[in-house]
Design an enzyme around this catalytic site. Structure first.
Site, PDB file in Angstrom:
ATOM      1  N   ASP A 217       0.721  -1.162  -0.200  1.00 24.43           N
ATOM      2  CA  ASP A 217       0.187   0.056  -0.106  1.00 24.43           C
ATOM      3  C   ASP A 217       0.719   1.218   0.095  1.00 24.43           C
ATOM      4  O   ASP A 217       1.825   1.290   0.896  1.00 24.43           O
ATOM      5  CB  ASP A 217      -0.760  -0.034   1.428  1.00 24.43           C
ATOM      6  CG  ASP A 217      -1.863   1.150   1.280  1.00 24.43           C
ATOM      7  OD1 ASP A 217      -2.855   0.924   0.354  1.00 24.43           O
ATOM      8  OD2 ASP A 217      -1.981   1.964   2.044  1.00 24.43           O
ATOM      9  N   GLU A 267      14.630 -15.219   0.836  1.00 24.24           N
ATOM     10  CA  GLU A 267      14.570 -16.390   1.957  1.00 24.24           C
ATOM     11  C   GLU A 267      13.838 -17.740   1.526  1.00 24.24           C
ATOM     12  O   GLU A 267      14.014 -18.589   2.215  1.00 24.24           O
ATOM     13  CB  GLU A 267      14.605 -15.781   2.916  1.00 24.24           C
ATOM     14  CG  GLU A 267      15.693 -15.090   3.733  1.00 24.24           C
ATOM     15  CD  GLU A 267      15.258 -14.090   4.976  1.00 24.24           C
ATOM     16  OE1 GLU A 267      14.245 -14.657   5.710  1.00 24.24           O
ATOM     17  OE2 GLU A 267      15.956 -13.267   5.369  1.00 24.24           O
TER      18      GLU A 267
END
Ligand code: NOJ
Length: 583
Positions: A217, A267
């Site tokens: 956002d 990751e």
């Protein structure tokens, strides 16, 4: 809050293809208005879980969930009290896990909305900041300033918030804090390492729970550079917006933040994805979409455009080139929870220029002026959506657009919820009209939204657009979306298209994708002869006006795969209609 770490089940339907997002069809769920399982009038997570079969049948690759975090709903959930929990009004973390498991088991990925520009004023760190003195570390997580005037009684600047009204609010000891949106949404100070670290924790929290990606956002707002003496609003407005040096928006340093997020995304296997909500100059989008940053950025250009062949052509060409240059894929959006639904926009007179506020005037009039042409709006929306779903890149579909749902304009003032309505009286009616809970059934207290009422009033005509009404109708908008999304899965190949000339018609667009997938749209009202486009022999046969065409190929001719309306027997595609064909 449960503390057991959730491990997503391995499911055969989810591939480990790290590029799954590049051409995904993503369905936006506004959770509080999607489906209510317990009858309290507010949509919830079990409601979403119960609708997984619907989403499967619709044929989407992913869902994006607007905020589901604890919130007082000062801004529909974009005021977040706690980034690592679920709002008790709509569920629990355990129900979140059940929902994600059900979606994954159906092969549908999950994108969570992350709101990093501001928290809510109920966030524990903002509460700490209020309790702490001026100049304290607790205040330094947000943007506090002394006021102007002898007693500091004037705000630090005359800036206005995006929702109208002042951008500064005074606290008990006399200091002021900055909020780019509502006063319940204090802006974080992203220069503060604690804030940065905390968001990395949040990214890992949801990624560990199986979330596949994030919608970010106000991605262009995080980095700010506020000089000691603040510029006035007029000075601020006069500054260039696209040089990376505006004090508030689209600063170059914001990309350092996203580079650190990318390390977290990578990751995971497959890496988590992100899409930026960045209202920036088109030329500045690429950095948000870069592989070392968020990876993808919303492109709102079609959402701002009229239903117009030239505008569509130029926007598509520009964005495909830009996406190729950035290494990302582009995104296409017509509707979301912030704008007037496109079935309504297209029924209003064209604005003759691009503008995100399309429909604003009509909303202010309570939906009476100018008069909306509902039939035309829907016909064009269906054509535009089918055309868009044929484009290379990701397609973002907002809940209800697959039903051809119009905007609701006549919501009484005392039932409105959007802060932009309250902060900007007489100027902005707010966004409640596209957030009215979905109609699932023809009848009932909330048209099947839930066993009780709906948190925003639904109009009497809502049942006509319900899933129940459209489900079995082969000409319905729902049938069209289902057919298009199913065909798209089979047809989608390289992220390229080739424009084909349409002699003598500047209101018709025709392109072909690899594998002989032709997409044609007539933006004007006159039909086009498909034979003249080299697609002779095509006729809808008995094809439904909405859904997949069956028996659409005359021998040796082109095969109609999907059409947004019936073709004539003479092989003509009518005005304001789109079709997919295989030559
Ligand atoms: C953009 C969101 O889409 C909108 O709904 C929200 O009000 C603002 N950001 C502030 O978070």
């Amino acid at each position: 809050m449960t503390d057991t770490l959730h491990t997503a089940p391995s499911t055969e339907l989810l591939t480990d293809d790290p590029t799954w997002w590049r051409q995904a069809a993503v369905y936006q769920i506004y959770p509080r208005s999607f489906a209510d399982s317990n009858g309290d009038g507010i949509g919830d997570l079990p409601g979403i879980t119960a609708k997984v079969p619907y989403l499967t049948q619709l044929g989407v690759d992913a869902v994006w969930l607007s905020p589901f975090y604890p919130s007082a709903l000062a801004d529909g959930g974009y005021d977040v009290d706690d980034y690592r929990d679920v709002d008790p009004k709509i569920g629990t973390l355990a129900q979140f896990d059940e929902m994600i498991d059900a979606l994954h088991a159906a092969g549908i990925r999950v994108i969570a909305d992350l709101v990093p520009n501001h928290s809510s004023d109920r966030h524990v760190w903002f509460q700490e900041a209020l309790a702490a003195p001026a100049g304290s570390p607790a205040r330094a997580r947000y943007i506090f300033r002394d006021g102007l005037g002898d007693g500091g009684e004037l705000p630090p600047s005359d800036w206005t918030s995006i929702f109208g009204g002042p951008a500064w609010t005074r606290v008990a000891d006399g200091q002021w804090y900055l909020h780019s949106f509502a006063s319940e949404q204090p802006d974080w100070d992203w220069d503060n390492p604690e804030v940065r670290e905390d968001f990395l924790t949040t990214l890992r929290f949801w990624s560990d729970r199986g979330v596949d990606g994030f919608r970010v956002d106000v991605a262009h707002g995080l980095a700010k550079s506020l000089p000691e003496v603040l510029p006035s609003k007029a000075e601020l407005d006069a500054l260039p917006k696209a040089d990376g040096d505006h004090p508030l928006w689209d600063r170059d340093e914001v990309h350092e933040i996203y580079a650190s997020w990318r390390e977290v995304f990578d990751e995971y296997d497959p890496p988590r994805i992100a899409v930026a909500e960045a209202w920036v100059e088109p030329s500045r989008r690429a950095r948000y979409a870069s592989a070392s940053g968020l990876g993808q950025a919303f492109n709102f250009d079609l959402l701002e455009a009229d239903f117009d062949a030239t505008q569509f052509h130029d926007i598509i060409t520009y964005n495909l080139d830009a996406a190729e240059a950035s290494g990302s894929s582009t995104t296409w959006v017509f509707s979301n929870h912030d704008v007037v639904r496109h079935a309504t926009r297209y029924g209003l007179p064209a604005l003759d220029g691009r503008d995100v506020k399309q429909g604003a005037e009509w909303l202010l009039s309570g939906g009476t002026s100018p008069e909306v042409d509902v039939e035309t709006g829907l016909r064009r929306a269906r054509a535009a959506s089918l055309f868009m779903l044929g484009l290379p890149g990701s397609a973002y579909v907002y809940q209800g657009e697959e039903l051809g749902l119009p905007e609701v304009a006549d919501i009484p003032a005392d039932e409105r919820q959007d802060p932009s309505f309250f902060r900007n009286p007489g100027v902005d009616i707010g966004r409640d009209g596209c957030r009215v809970p979905l109609p699932w059934a023809r009848e009932g207290s909330s048209f099947g939204f839930g066993p009780g009422d709906a948190h925003l009033p639904q109009p009497s005509w809502f049942g006509e657009y319900s899933v129940e009404a459209e489900d079995a109708d082969p000409t319905s908008t729902l049938a069209l979306y289902r057919a298009a999304l199913a065909a798209r899965r089979d047809l989608q190949t390289d992220e390229t298209l080739e424009w084909l000339p349409v002699d003598g018609r500047d209101d018709v667009l025709h392109f072909v994708r690899p594998g002989g997938w032709h997409v044609v749209c007539v933006f004007g009202t006159e039909p086009v002869d498909l034979a003249a486009l080299g697609l002779g022999g095509a006729a809808s046969g008995g094809a439904a006006s909405g859904g997949a065409a069956s028996g659409g190929a005359a021998s040796g001719g082109a095969e109609v795969l999907v059409a947004s309306g019936p073709l004539s027997d003479a092989g003509q595609l009518p005005g304001e209609t789109a079709a997919w064909l295989r030559a």
